[in-house]
Design an enzyme around this catalytic site. Structure first.
Site, PDB file in Angstrom:
ATOM      1  N   ALA A  65       1.127  -1.314  -0.116  1.00  0.00           N
ATOM      2  CA  ALA A  65       0.273  -0.365   0.080  1.00  0.00           C
ATOM      3  C   ALA A  65       0.890   1.131  -0.237  1.00  0.00           C
ATOM      4  CB  ALA A  65      -0.984   0.030   1.005  1.00  0.00           C
ATOM      5  N   GLY A 104       0.948  -4.745   0.465  1.00  0.00           N
ATOM      6  CA  GLY A 104      -0.654  -5.245  -0.914  1.00  0.00           C
ATOM      7  C   GLY A 104      -0.146  -5.873  -1.492  1.00  0.00           C
ATOM      8  N   GLU A 107      -0.662  -9.397  -1.509  1.00  0.00           N
ATOM      9  CA  GLU A 107      -1.462  -9.659  -1.351  1.00  0.00           C
ATOM     10  C   GLU A 107      -2.412  -9.607  -2.488  1.00  0.00           C
ATOM     11  OE1 GLU A 107      -2.793  -7.008   2.077  1.00  0.00           O
ATOM     12  OE2 GLU A 107      -2.867  -8.473   3.296  1.00  0.00           O
ATOM     13  N   GLU A 127       3.542  -5.176   7.530  1.00  0.00           N
ATOM     14  CA  GLU A 127       3.044  -4.612   7.834  1.00  0.00           C
ATOM     15  C   GLU A 127       3.296  -4.802   9.842  1.00  0.00           C
ATOM     16  OE1 GLU A 127       2.231  -6.978   6.013  1.00  0.00           O
ATOM     17  OE2 GLU A 127       0.857  -5.933   4.389  1.00  0.00           O
TER      18      GLU A 127
HETATM   19  C1  TC6 Z   1       0.396  -2.892   3.500  1.00  0.00           C
HETATM   20  O1  TC6 Z   1       1.188  -2.341   2.545  1.00  0.00           O
HETATM   21  C2  TC6 Z   1      -0.508  -2.884   3.721  1.00  0.00           C
HETATM   22  C3  TC6 Z   1      -1.725  -3.121   2.984  1.00  0.00           C
HETATM   23  C4  TC6 Z   1      -3.327  -3.192   3.469  1.00  0.00           C
HETATM   24  C5  TC6 Z   1      -3.814  -2.347   2.669  1.00  0.00           C
HETATM   25  C6  TC6 Z   1      -5.223  -2.108   2.964  1.00  0.00           C
HETATM   26  N1  TC6 Z   1       4.586   3.404   0.318  1.00  0.00           N
HETATM   27  O2  TC6 Z   1      13.273   1.765   0.802  1.00  0.00           O
HETATM   28  P1  TC6 Z   1      13.828   2.516  -0.140  1.00  0.00           P
HETATM   29  C7  TC6 Z   1       9.493   5.300  -1.092  1.00  0.00           C
HETATM   30  S1  TC6 Z   1       1.795  -1.893   4.398  1.00  0.00           S
HETATM   31  C8  TC6 Z   1       5.371   4.963  -0.468  1.00  0.00           C
HETATM   32  O3  TC6 Z   1      14.398   3.625   0.075  1.00  0.00           O
HETATM   33  P2  TC6 Z   1      14.982   0.078  -1.334  1.00  0.00           P
HETATM   34  C9  TC6 Z   1      10.488   4.929  -0.480  1.00  0.00           C
HETATM   35  O4  TC6 Z   1       9.860   6.731   1.506  1.00  0.00           O
HETATM   36  C10 TC6 Z   1       2.673  -1.336   3.573  1.00  0.00           C
HETATM   37  N2  TC6 Z   1       6.200   4.812  -0.585  1.00  0.00           N
HETATM   38  O5  TC6 Z   1      13.642   1.720  -1.953  1.00  0.00           O
HETATM   39  C11 TC6 Z   1      11.323   5.839  -0.734  1.00  0.00           C
HETATM   40  O6  TC6 Z   1      11.577   7.342  -1.422  1.00  0.00           O
HETATM   41  P3  TC6 Z   1      12.286   8.006  -0.438  1.00  0.00           P
HETATM   42  C12 TC6 Z   1       4.297  -2.991   3.653  1.00  0.00           C
HETATM   43  C13 TC6 Z   1       7.177   4.291   0.002  1.00  0.00           C
HETATM   44  O7  TC6 Z   1      15.407   0.158  -2.645  1.00  0.00           O
HETATM   45  C14 TC6 Z   1      11.680   5.061  -2.030  1.00  0.00           C
HETATM   46  O8  TC6 Z   1       9.707   5.245  -2.130  1.00  0.00           O
HETATM   47  N3  TC6 Z   1       5.220  -2.625   2.523  1.00  0.00           N
HETATM   48  C15 TC6 Z   1       6.959   2.368  -0.166  1.00  0.00           C
HETATM   49  O9  TC6 Z   1      16.204   0.650  -0.451  1.00  0.00           O
HETATM   50  C16 TC6 Z   1      12.387   3.836  -2.186  1.00  0.00           C
HETATM   51  O10 TC6 Z   1      11.910   3.079  -1.518  1.00  0.00           O
HETATM   52  C17 TC6 Z   1       5.913  -2.776   2.940  1.00  0.00           C
HETATM   53  O11 TC6 Z   1       6.232  -2.017   4.251  1.00  0.00           O
HETATM   54  C18 TC6 Z   1       5.087   2.353  -0.181  1.00  0.00           C
HETATM   55  N4  TC6 Z   1       4.864   1.017   0.591  1.00  0.00           N
HETATM   56  O12 TC6 Z   1      14.031  -0.774  -0.953  1.00  0.00           O
HETATM   57  C19 TC6 Z   1       7.061  -2.238   2.220  1.00  0.00           C
HETATM   58  N5  TC6 Z   1       7.946   1.813   0.176  1.00  0.00           N
HETATM   59  O13 TC6 Z   1      12.927   8.177  -2.373  1.00  0.00           O
HETATM   60  C20 TC6 Z   1       8.769  -0.681   2.133  1.00  0.00           C
HETATM   61  C21 TC6 Z   1       9.091   2.014  -0.353  1.00  0.00           C
HETATM   62  O14 TC6 Z   1      11.418   9.943  -1.518  1.00  0.00           O
HETATM   63  N6  TC6 Z   1       8.965  -0.531   1.338  1.00  0.00           N
HETATM   64  N7  TC6 Z   1       8.303   3.944  -0.306  1.00  0.00           N
HETATM   65  O15 TC6 Z   1      12.599   8.191   0.293  1.00  0.00           O
HETATM   66  C22 TC6 Z   1      10.473  -1.326   1.817  1.00  0.00           C
HETATM   67  O16 TC6 Z   1      10.292  -2.746   2.518  1.00  0.00           O
HETATM   68  C23 TC6 Z   1      11.099  -1.288   1.001  1.00  0.00           C
HETATM   69  O17 TC6 Z   1      10.809   0.985  -0.014  1.00  0.00           O
HETATM   70  C24 TC6 Z   1      11.705  -1.891  -0.663  1.00  0.00           C
HETATM   71  C25 TC6 Z   1      13.080  -1.820  -1.381  1.00  0.00           C
HETATM   72  C26 TC6 Z   1      11.891  -3.362  -0.353  1.00  0.00           C
HETATM   73  C27 TC6 Z   1      10.544  -2.069  -1.810  1.00  0.00           C
END
Ligand code: TC6
Length: 702
Positions: A65, A104, A107, A127
């Site tokens: 998400a 998500g 999912e 999450e």
């Molecule tokens: C969920 O899914 C719930 C669902 C239910 C819904 C009903 N959203 O980490 P990096 C940005 S909860 C928005 O440096 P990497 C991050 O801030 C979510 N932004 O890259 C950064 O921005 P900046 C569950 C996001 O290659 C840029 O992207 N998912 C999101 O080292 C690059 O990120 C997670 O918790 C996001 N979801 O790693 C996964 N994700 O450039 C969260 C990233 O402006 N993400 N950004 O600073 C990660 O773990 C890592 O980003 C990665 C990539 C492994 C995907």
């Protein structure tokens, strides 16, 4: 592909291929959700389309998400609605998972009828690390697909698995070695005419035997998690798969998601997620600054710190020379490194051949001349200015031009160290935290003359070493230890006023710290602070008296606590009470019982106050940087977001009022609220409202 249309469709070989392109990580923004729903409808409506394949551009499949949307009014379509529409299609729907499929994102893939992953893909439900639970069917579809015990473990630990493990667990149908999209299309065509395999409708994993297995796993997970509402909700929702129809489980999951996402705990954890990413950005770097190439490193000093730093390089695949003043010291240090690796091999977390590879990257040498071929040199010698200046003076002579020269000092003035060389632009601080091979924080200390590219090199190397590099300015103790010193001073005062070491540690445990200040002091060794105090003319009556009595911590079997031989459990010690009571009597202090809440406030609020001063001086660039430093350097409890974020939760006016009271109570005027803290409190703002430019303006005006 515009930002407004991040999902495009194309008909290829009778298949509708929907491509997601929402850089940087294909998060499921409202536009992506709408695009996916439109693709599902397009596939359903077109009789010439035999199947639907979901593919993604870039390095990730879908990172989940869009976290920036949390807490804002929801924009339809909701993610569960989109996933339901995909799953409900009567034509095969296949996910081509090219990279991370998280939260998500996984999912969405679970709503497809089959999943094909590239070998480098990572799949998971992280999450829990954001204080929430999978809110788009993850707790309902995954247990039905792979079994409740395995699903509960994945969702409650939050760690992703690689493609091979995902295939083994049954999350993906196959790992495609070659052309991922071709493999996904082939799978889709092979499924044409068969009944869709919908995860929501699977029942074969819901048996009495799997229930028992789940309950056992759930008991272990709950015990390990302690008081963690996300984990509790995950277990409750997964359990529902045995008892209720899918739709009812989905409704319960939705309710839990809404409750958790609105809670301060999740807000704090989301704050840390973004603060961590922001903290590695260095403000004020000239455009086009690039890091210098680093192929080889040298570490000066084979003590615990030097050895740990050398391991970081070896683990990251970078050859490193460890330099000592004597062959004996060198051998001792290298042996210790070998033993640390041996422990990992014994535990099964490191393969013996990988241990050999890592040890093979570490070379030991006597004499600073051995630093001549290193692109980066990290000095981890004695904490004495004279020693550091000698070393940097010699390095200036022997190190190759353009080498980054870093000191691992934890409090000495890096400007002064840099001045011992003729190339201060190459000099900076790289402050690792002990044990250096484990702790993720790296304070990168920018000295007055540090050049932009030397700084960029240190930050980039920090990332390569799997650290979280946070750039800070020069001051005594930098950000982390400077704030810690305020807590340490309160520990001293509180012990004299009536608290016991166990009271103090219990208060910090109640606040969420995994280890209290006294137990931590005993673990690290009380002589470290003693040495610094002696060098700087400071005093800490209780800690000094303990050291004078030979109580240096765990290593001498006694410190704030006493320890049985071979056991790290702290036991309260009447001898310590006697020492403290004597010191209090000498100072005319009448000891009293101090309520736990007061202990917490006395220990935490002065640190926040110091954080405010650090911002006023521009030593930290952003309040979030301070929070990240405390999370990764000192295990600050993530659920309250770090000291500066927590200040907002506790209420700035309350903190101001308490600090004024503490200053009156103790007669210590340094406890008075910092001007910034007072001003924000008066304006009804918190540190989280401060932007980088606000902080820059503060220090410019200071
Ligand atoms: C969920 O899914 C719930 C669902 C239910 C819904 C009903 N959203 O980490 P990096 C940005 S909860 C928005 O440096 P990497 C991050 O801030 C979510 N932004 O890259 C950064 O921005 P900046 C569950 C996001 O290659 C840029 O992207 N998912 C999101 O080292 C690059 O990120 C997670 O918790 C996001 N979801 O790693 C996964 N994700 O450039 C969260 C990233 O402006 N993400 N950004 O600073 C990660 O773990 C890592 O980003 C990665 C990539 C492994 C995907």
């Amino acid at each position: 592909m515009t930002a407004a249309n991040p999902v495009t469709t194309a008909r290829e070989d009778g298949i509708l291929v929907a491509r997601i392109a929402n850089p940087p990580v294909n998060a499921l923004s409202a536009a992506v959700r709408a695009g996916l729903l439109a693709a599902a409808r397009e596939a359903a409506a077109d009789a010439s389309v035999k199947a639907l394949v979901l593919a993604a551009e870039g390095r990730t499949f879908i990172a989940g998400a869009d976290i920036t949307e949390f807490g804002k009014p929801p924009v339809p379509p909701s993610l569960p609605e989109v996933i339901d529409a995909l799953e409900a299609l009567d034509k095969p729907v296949v996910a081509a998972i090219n990279g991370a499929a998280l939260g998500g994102g996984l999912e969405v893939a679970l709503g497809c009828h089959a999943r094909i992953a590239a070998p480098g893909a990572k799949l998971g439900l992280p999450e829990v690390k954001l204080g929430i639970l999978p809110g788009a069917g993850g707790t309902q579809r995954l247990p039905r697909l792979i079994g409740a015990a395995a699903a509960a473990r994945l969702a409650s630990e939050g760690e992703p698995v690689d493609a091979a493990k995902a295939a083994q667990l049954g999350i993906v149908d196959a790992v495609a070695e070659g052309d991922l999209l071709a493999a996904a299309k082939a799978k889709a065509l092979a499924l044409v005419g068969t009944a869709p395999r919908r995860a929501s409708a699977l029942t074969d994993k819901l048996t009495p035997a799997t229930r028992e297995e789940f309950e056992q796993a759930a008991a272990a997970i709950a015990k390990k998690a302690g008081d963690n509402p996300s984990v509790a909700a995950i277990l409750d929702c997964v359990r529902l798969t045995f008892d209720t129809p899918f739709a009812q489980g989905m409704a319960a999951e939705r309710e839990a998601f809404k409750r958790l996402v609105a809670d301060d705990r999740s807000k704090a954890m989301r704050h840390l997620f973004f603060a961590e990413r922001e903290s590695s950005r260095i403000p004020g770097q000239p455009k086009g600054t690039t890091a210098r190439p680093v192929a080889k490193a040298a570490v000066i000093g084979a003590g615990t710190m030097g050895g740990g730093i050398a391991m970081c390089f070896a683990n990251a695949g970078i050859p490193v020379t460890v330099i000592e003043t004597s062959e004996e010291g060198l051998q001792r240090g290298l042996e210790r490194v070998g033993q640390t690796y041996d422990i990992s091999v014994k535990r099964g977390s490191l393969k013996p051949e990988e241990r050999e590879r890592r040890m093979g990257r570490i070379t030991g040498k006597v004499g600073l001349e051995a630093a001549a071929d290193a692109d980066i040199v990290i000095e981890a010698a004695f904490e004495e200015m004279g020693v550091k200046k000698d070393i940097f003076g010699t390095l200036d002579r022997v190190a190759k031009p353009g080498a980054v020269l870093a000191t691992n000092t934890s409090y000495l003035n890096v400007d002064e160290i840099a001045a011992a060389t003729s190339r201060p632009g190459d000099v900076l601080g790289m402050h690792f935290f002990s044990p250096a091979n484990v702790m993720k924080l790296l304070e990168v200390v920018r000295a007055e003359k540090t050049s932009p590219d030397a700084l960029a090199t240190a930050v980039e190397i920090g990332r390569k070493l799997a650290k979280v590099p946070v750039t800070v300015g020069v001051c005594f103790g930098f950000v982390g230890n400077r704030m810690l010193s305020k807590r340490t001073a309160e520990v001293e005062r509180l012990l004299l006023e009536g608290a016991s070491p166990s009271d103090i540690d219990a208060a910090l445990a109640a606040f969420g710290f995994r280890m209290g200040a006294c137990a931590m002091g005993d673990l690290a060794g009380l002589d470290i602070g003693w040495r610094i105090r002696k060098a700087t003319g400071k005093k800490a009556p209780v800690a000094d008296a303990l050291c004078e009595a030979g109580r240096l911590g765990q290593k001498t079997g006694a410190g704030y606590y006493r320890y049985e031989k071979g056991d790290r459990t702290p036991h309260p010690d009447p001898a310590v009470t006697a020492i403290i009571e004597k010191l209090a009597a000498e100072r005319g202090i009448t000891r009293r019982a101090i309520p736990q809440q007061e202990l917490i406030e006395r220990l935490v609020f002065p640190m926040i106050n110091e954080g405010a001063r650090i911002l006023e001086e521009g030593v930290a660039y952003r309040p979030g940087d301070i929070d990240v430093i405390w999370l990764y350097g000192y295990n600050w409890p993530a659920q309250n977001g770090g000291p500066m974020f927590y200040a907002g939760l506790a209420g700035l006016p309350h903190i101001v009022e308490r600090l004024d009271r503490f200053a009156e109570q103790t007669g210590d005027e340094s406890l008075r609220p910092a001007a910034l803290l007072r001003r924000l409190a008066a304006e009804g703002r918190s540190f989280a409202d401060l932007k980088e430019s606000d902080v820059a303006a503060l220090s410019a005006g200071a």
